[in-house]
Write a protein that holds these residues in place. Structure first.
Motif, PDB file in Angstrom:
ATOM      1  N   THR A 128       0.834  -1.197   0.000  1.00 55.42           N
ATOM      2  CA  THR A 128       0.000   0.000   0.000  1.00 55.42           C
ATOM      3  C   THR A 128       0.869   1.248   0.000  1.00 55.42           C
ATOM      4  N   ARG A 129       0.213   2.359  -0.240  1.00 53.17           N
ATOM      5  CA  ARG A 129       0.909   3.644  -0.231  1.00 53.17           C
ATOM      6  C   ARG A 129       1.521   3.919   1.146  1.00 53.17           C
ATOM      7  N   ASP A 130       0.801   3.595   2.210  1.00 50.52           N
ATOM      8  CA  ASP A 130       1.320   3.795   3.564  1.00 50.52           C
ATOM      9  C   ASP A 130       2.544   2.918   3.830  1.00 50.52           C
ATOM     10  N   LEU A 178       4.676   1.826   1.625  1.00 45.51           N
ATOM     11  CA  LEU A 178       5.793   2.402   0.879  1.00 45.51           C
ATOM     12  C   LEU A 178       6.343   3.635   1.586  1.00 45.51           C
ATOM     13  N   ARG A 179       5.474   4.460   2.115  1.00 46.48           N
ATOM     14  CA  ARG A 179       5.902   5.676   2.815  1.00 46.48           C
ATOM     15  C   ARG A 179       6.716   5.331   4.060  1.00 46.48           C
ATOM     16  N   ASP A 194      -3.933   3.516  -5.909  1.00 44.57           N
ATOM     17  CA  ASP A 194      -3.283   4.756  -5.472  1.00 44.57           C
ATOM     18  C   ASP A 194      -1.758   4.644  -5.430  1.00 44.57           C
ATOM     19  N   VAL A 195      -1.220   3.430  -5.549  1.00 40.16           N
ATOM     20  CA  VAL A 195       0.231   3.238  -5.625  1.00 40.16           C
ATOM     21  C   VAL A 195       0.744   3.662  -7.003  1.00 40.16           C
ATOM     22  N   SER A 238       0.524   6.354  -8.564  1.00 44.27           N
ATOM     23  CA  SER A 238       1.045   7.725  -8.616  1.00 44.27           C
ATOM     24  C   SER A 238       2.321   7.921  -7.791  1.00 44.27           C
ATOM     25  N   THR A 239       2.854   6.872  -7.202  1.00 41.40           N
ATOM     26  CA  THR A 239       4.095   6.997  -6.430  1.00 41.40           C
ATOM     27  C   THR A 239       5.303   6.850  -7.340  1.00 41.40           C
TER      28      THR A 239
END
Length: 90
Positions: A31-33, A35-36, A58-59, A61-62
């Protein structure tokens, strides 16, 4: 990455109970979280596509997402191989 649960594209997920069986466990989702919090700044994600729920949209756009580039390069490579096999290129 690859899906943990193999998709069954022959069946629709209309039944709520059946839909729960094919979901990816949370520990295997990128998830985006995640990855962050945990990914290195130069980490990249490749995926064979099509994806299910193991890689949320949503990943995309990373800076880590490279699977669309990977898919495009695969198309170009297959086009070149077909041209060579058919004798249209040297």
């Amino acid at each position: 990455m690859e899906p943990v649960v193999q998709a069954d594209y022959t069946k629709s997920r209309v039944d709520p109970e059946a839909a729960k069986k094919g979901l990816t466990p949370a520990a295997y989702k990128v998830t985006r979280d995640l990855l962050r919090q945990k990914a290195k700044s130069n980490a990249i994600i490749l995926h064979s596509l099509p994806r299910m729920d193991e890689l949320p949209a949503d990943v995309d756009s990373t800076r880590h997402a490279r699977y669309w580039i990977e898919a495009f390069n695969g198309v170009v490579l297959r086009m070149a191989l077909i041209a060579l096999v058919l004798g249209k290129a040297e």
